[in-house]
Design a protein around this motif. Structure first.
Motif, PDB file in Angstrom:
ATOM      1  N   ASP A   1      44.801  30.518  37.581  1.00 17.57           N
ATOM      2  CA  ASP A   1      43.420  30.289  37.997  1.00 17.57           C
ATOM      3  C   ASP A   1      43.340  29.653  39.376  1.00 17.57           C
ATOM      4  O   ASP A   1      42.377  29.868  40.114  1.00 17.57           O
ATOM      5  CB  ASP A   1      42.710  29.398  36.977  1.00 17.57           C
ATOM      6  CG  ASP A   1      42.542  30.095  35.634  1.00 17.57           C
ATOM      7  OD1 ASP A   1      42.785  31.323  35.559  1.00 17.57           O
ATOM      8  OD2 ASP A   1      42.184  29.415  34.656  1.00 17.57           O
TER       9      ASP A   1
ATOM     10  N   TYR B   1      38.192  24.557  37.093  1.00 14.38           N
ATOM     11  CA  TYR B   1      39.389  25.346  36.792  1.00 14.38           C
ATOM     12  C   TYR B   1      40.621  24.460  36.763  1.00 14.38           C
ATOM     13  O   TYR B   1      40.600  23.310  37.222  1.00 14.38           O
ATOM     14  CB  TYR B   1      39.570  26.433  37.845  1.00 14.38           C
ATOM     15  CG  TYR B   1      39.956  25.896  39.215  1.00 14.38           C
ATOM     16  CD1 TYR B   1      41.258  26.017  39.696  1.00 14.38           C
ATOM     17  CD2 TYR B   1      39.023  25.237  40.022  1.00 14.38           C
ATOM     18  CE1 TYR B   1      41.616  25.511  40.941  1.00 14.38           C
ATOM     19  CE2 TYR B   1      39.375  24.733  41.264  1.00 14.38           C
ATOM     20  CZ  TYR B   1      40.667  24.868  41.721  1.00 14.38           C
ATOM     21  OH  TYR B   1      41.025  24.363  42.936  1.00 14.38           O
ATOM     22  N   ASP B   2      41.700  25.012  36.215  1.00 14.52           N
ATOM     23  CA  ASP B   2      43.005  24.356  36.193  1.00 14.52           C
ATOM     24  C   ASP B   2      43.833  24.910  37.354  1.00 14.52           C
ATOM     25  O   ASP B   2      44.211  26.091  37.340  1.00 14.52           O
ATOM     26  CB  ASP B   2      43.700  24.632  34.857  1.00 14.52           C
ATOM     27  CG  ASP B   2      45.042  23.922  34.723  1.00 14.52           C
ATOM     28  OD1 ASP B   2      45.571  23.429  35.737  1.00 14.52           O
ATOM     29  OD2 ASP B   2      45.565  23.868  33.596  1.00 14.52           O
TER      30      ASP B   2
ATOM     31  N   GLN C   1      38.028  34.663  37.423  1.00 18.41           N
ATOM     32  CA  GLN C   1      39.003  35.474  38.146  1.00 18.41           C
ATOM     33  C   GLN C   1      38.361  36.022  39.434  1.00 18.41           C
ATOM     34  O   GLN C   1      37.167  36.326  39.447  1.00 18.41           O
ATOM     35  CB  GLN C   1      39.490  36.663  37.311  1.00 18.41           C
ATOM     36  CG  GLN C   1      40.352  36.282  36.133  1.00 18.41           C
ATOM     37  CD  GLN C   1      39.509  36.025  34.902  1.00 18.41           C
ATOM     38  OE1 GLN C   1      38.662  36.824  34.549  1.00 18.41           O
ATOM     39  NE2 GLN C   1      39.728  34.898  34.258  1.00 18.41           N
TER      40      GLN C   1
ATOM     41  N   ILE D   1      33.391  28.932  35.167  1.00 16.88           N
ATOM     42  CA  ILE D   1      34.503  28.150  34.639  1.00 16.88           C
ATOM     43  C   ILE D   1      35.721  29.058  34.507  1.00 16.88           C
ATOM     44  O   ILE D   1      35.661  30.105  33.856  1.00 16.88           O
ATOM     45  CB  ILE D   1      34.135  27.533  33.281  1.00 16.88           C
ATOM     46  CG1 ILE D   1      32.865  26.683  33.425  1.00 16.88           C
ATOM     47  CG2 ILE D   1      35.277  26.679  32.751  1.00 16.88           C
ATOM     48  CD1 ILE D   1      32.354  26.110  32.134  1.00 16.88           C
ATOM     49  N   SER D   2      36.809  28.685  35.176  1.00 18.01           N
ATOM     50  CA  SER D   2      38.066  29.460  35.168  1.00 18.01           C
ATOM     51  C   SER D   2      37.822  30.931  35.511  1.00 18.01           C
ATOM     52  O   SER D   2      38.275  31.824  34.784  1.00 18.01           O
ATOM     53  CB  SER D   2      38.755  29.343  33.804  1.00 18.01           C
ATOM     54  OG  SER D   2      38.960  28.009  33.445  1.00 18.01           O
TER      55      SER D   2
ATOM     56  N   HIS E   1      43.299  27.448  30.297  1.00 17.88           N
ATOM     57  CA  HIS E   1      42.372  28.567  30.478  1.00 17.88           C
ATOM     58  C   HIS E   1      41.817  29.005  29.122  1.00 17.88           C
ATOM     59  O   HIS E   1      42.589  29.244  28.194  1.00 17.88           O
ATOM     60  CB  HIS E   1      43.083  29.757  31.138  1.00 17.88           C
ATOM     61  CG  HIS E   1      42.157  30.913  31.374  1.00 17.88           C
ATOM     62  ND1 HIS E   1      41.537  31.112  32.583  1.00 17.88           N
ATOM     63  CD2 HIS E   1      41.719  31.909  30.552  1.00 17.88           C
ATOM     64  CE1 HIS E   1      40.773  32.184  32.508  1.00 17.88           C
ATOM     65  NE2 HIS E   1      40.866  32.684  31.273  1.00 17.88           N
ATOM     66  N   PRO E   2      40.491  29.120  29.035  1.00 18.51           N
ATOM     67  CA  PRO E   2      39.516  28.696  30.031  1.00 18.51           C
ATOM     68  C   PRO E   2      39.231  27.209  29.908  1.00 18.51           C
ATOM     69  O   PRO E   2      39.346  26.633  28.814  1.00 18.51           O
ATOM     70  CB  PRO E   2      38.277  29.524  29.676  1.00 18.51           C
ATOM     71  CG  PRO E   2      38.372  29.689  28.197  1.00 18.51           C
ATOM     72  CD  PRO E   2      39.845  29.789  27.877  1.00 18.51           C
ATOM     73  N   ALA E   3      38.830  26.589  30.994  1.00 20.44           N
ATOM     74  CA  ALA E   3      38.535  25.157  30.978  1.00 20.44           C
ATOM     75  C   ALA E   3      37.280  24.851  30.179  1.00 20.44           C
ATOM     76  O   ALA E   3      36.980  23.676  29.928  1.00 20.44           O
ATOM     77  CB  ALA E   3      38.391  24.645  32.410  1.00 20.44           C
TER      78      ALA E   3
ATOM     79  N   SER F   1      32.344  32.129  31.772  1.00 27.30           N
ATOM     80  CA  SER F   1      33.686  31.560  31.667  1.00 27.30           C
ATOM     81  C   SER F   1      34.703  32.685  31.682  1.00 27.30           C
ATOM     82  O   SER F   1      34.513  33.700  31.014  1.00 27.30           O
ATOM     83  CB  SER F   1      33.797  30.758  30.359  1.00 27.30           C
ATOM     84  OG  SER F   1      35.128  30.374  30.102  1.00 27.30           O
ATOM     85  N   SER F   2      35.786  32.521  32.460  1.00 27.57           N
ATOM     86  CA  SER F   2      36.853  33.523  32.547  1.00 27.57           C
ATOM     87  C   SER F   2      36.287  34.850  33.060  1.00 27.57           C
ATOM     88  O   SER F   2      35.776  34.914  34.174  1.00 27.57           O
ATOM     89  CB  SER F   2      37.552  33.659  31.201  1.00 27.57           C
ATOM     90  OG  SER F   2      38.702  34.471  31.303  1.00 27.57           O
TER      91      SER F   2
END
Length: 415
Positions: free
Chosen positions: A162, A156-157, A115, A112-113, A185-187, A90-91
């Protein structure tokens, strides 16, 4: 069981009931620097009898370590008998889950979310982790265009940064993107709150994941979800302050023991000018989080604004001791000391903030202000007195003071 350890990385293996399906997880942002902690998703996966390997980094370095290849090789050698392997993060961990999936021979990936990068040269729109972005020595490998055969599932949003990250990821490779508006963030937090996180990970692990049905379940679940309500509350403009407060209160009523909902309620109350209620909500968020700095710092600032400067300063000191490597915590401690009239003491945390984040103009401006108040103003007053004494009774002044009297005021401050 440890399968790789260095000063920068730790890789642990933990077998479950099924030894044919494995999940490799990567830590998210917010790492403390100690390896004495569970890996990302470790307890969640182990409780379900899933075999896993966890990759833990020394800090928030986006896995830009010189021995990253050696750590991945150790993990891959431990997966030789696996029928199916997926990566999960995540992230910052989502960044790693995609980037290192091929190196691990992964068949699937849950990011998830994630970069695309945090290198300012590659993502100039990204502002959320500027201190780390400037600090990290971005290596040519692995931070290159992505090559990933695992067909990642990305949740993700799309309404925040994101969205641009995922667009850039999709330009490099094929992926299955699941956008969820206002998941924040994070979703991961939103998915955990709705109860859909286990379904996501387990369906990718067994190869049965279908984006469209999953997204329909997400849309149905989010209507009453407190994390979603919090994000909606945060997005309300000042002209809709009452709606923002109402949404935040609904979230608090749903999960009164969660720090996030009280934090958002405090922000909305403050925006509406209801300072006393906001202070109480900040206090509750700080308490529930165990004085985690993201929630405790706003509480300290609210205390200072309410005139309770001793309590604000005491809290800032505790946070600075608990989070010595967080530049913003040091900056706020300096600010609190300055507000309390202890300008000389403010210099040390202000310098520490600049050492941790040398490119931050706000921190440099604060240090200049503290120095000016502590050193420059007395110099102006003293310099005039010395000039008068040098003219009237030069023989009575020590040589050092005669030299000071011969300078201009700003020369005394800067030399």
């Amino acid at each position: 069981m440890e399968i790789y350890r260095s000063d920068t990385l730790l890789v642990r293996k933990r077998g479950g009931r099924c030894r044919k399906h494995w999940v490799v997880t990567f830590d998210h942002y917010g790492i403390t620097g100690s390896f004495d902690r569970p890996g990302f998703g470790e307890e969640f996966l182990a409780a379900r009898g899933i075999s896993l390997i966890t990759v833990l980094g020394r800090g928030n370095d986006w896995y830009q370590y010189p021995d990253m290849d050696a750590a991945l090789a150790a993990a891959r050698s431990a997966l030789l008998r696996a029928d199916r392997v997926i990566t999960y993060g995540s992230s910052m961990g989502g960044y790693a889950a995609i980037r290192f999936a091929d190196a691990l021979g992964a068949h699937g990936c849950v990011a998830i979310s994630p970069q695309y990068s945090n290198d300012p040269a590659k993502v100039p729109f990204e502002w959320r982790w500027p201190e780390d972005a400037r600090r990290i020595d971005w290596r040519g490998e692995p931070d290159r265009p992505i090559r990933c055969a695992a067909d990642p599932v990305i949740v993700y949003d799309p309404t925040i940064e994101d969205g641009e990250h995922v667009r850039r990821i999709a330009c490099d490779m094929r992926c299955r993107a699941v956008p969820i508006r206002h998941a924040a963030h994070p979703a991961t937090t939103f998915l955990g709150s709705t109860g859909l996180l286990p379904e996501l990970v387990l369906s990718v692990l067994d190869g049965s994941f279908a984006p469209a049905p999953f997204r329909r379940r997400v849309m149905a679940a989010r209507k009453t979800d407190p994390v979603y309500l919090c994000e909606l509350a945060r997005r309300q403009p000042a002209s809709r302050a009452r709606l923002g407060i109402a949404l935040a209160r609904r979230a608090v009523a749903a999960v009164p023991e969660v720090d996030l909902v009280h934090h958002v309620l405090a922000l909305r109350l403050a925006l509406a000018g209801r300072a006393a209620e906001a202070l109480a909500a900040h206090a509750r968020a700080s308490e529930l989080s165990g004085e985690f700095w993201s929630y405790a710092l706003p509480y300290a600032m609210a205390l200072a604004d309410a005139g309770e400067r001793p309590a604000a300063l005491a809290l800032a000191k505790r946070l600075a001791a608990a989070y010595p490597e967080q530049a913003h915590v040091q900056h706020i401690l300096g600010h609190m000391l300055w507000l309390s009239g202890r300008t000389k003491e403010a210099l040390k945390p202000a310098r520490q903030a600049i050492r941790l984040a040398p490119g931050n103009a706000l921190y440099r401006a604060a240090l200049f202000r503290y120095r000016w108040r502590y050193a420059a103003l007395p110099v102006f007053a003293g310099w005039r007195l010395l000039r008068w004494a040098a003219r009237r009774m030069p023989g009575a002044l020590p040589e050092r003071h005669r030299a000071i009297a011969g300078r201009r005021p700003l020369e005394r401050f800067t030399t």
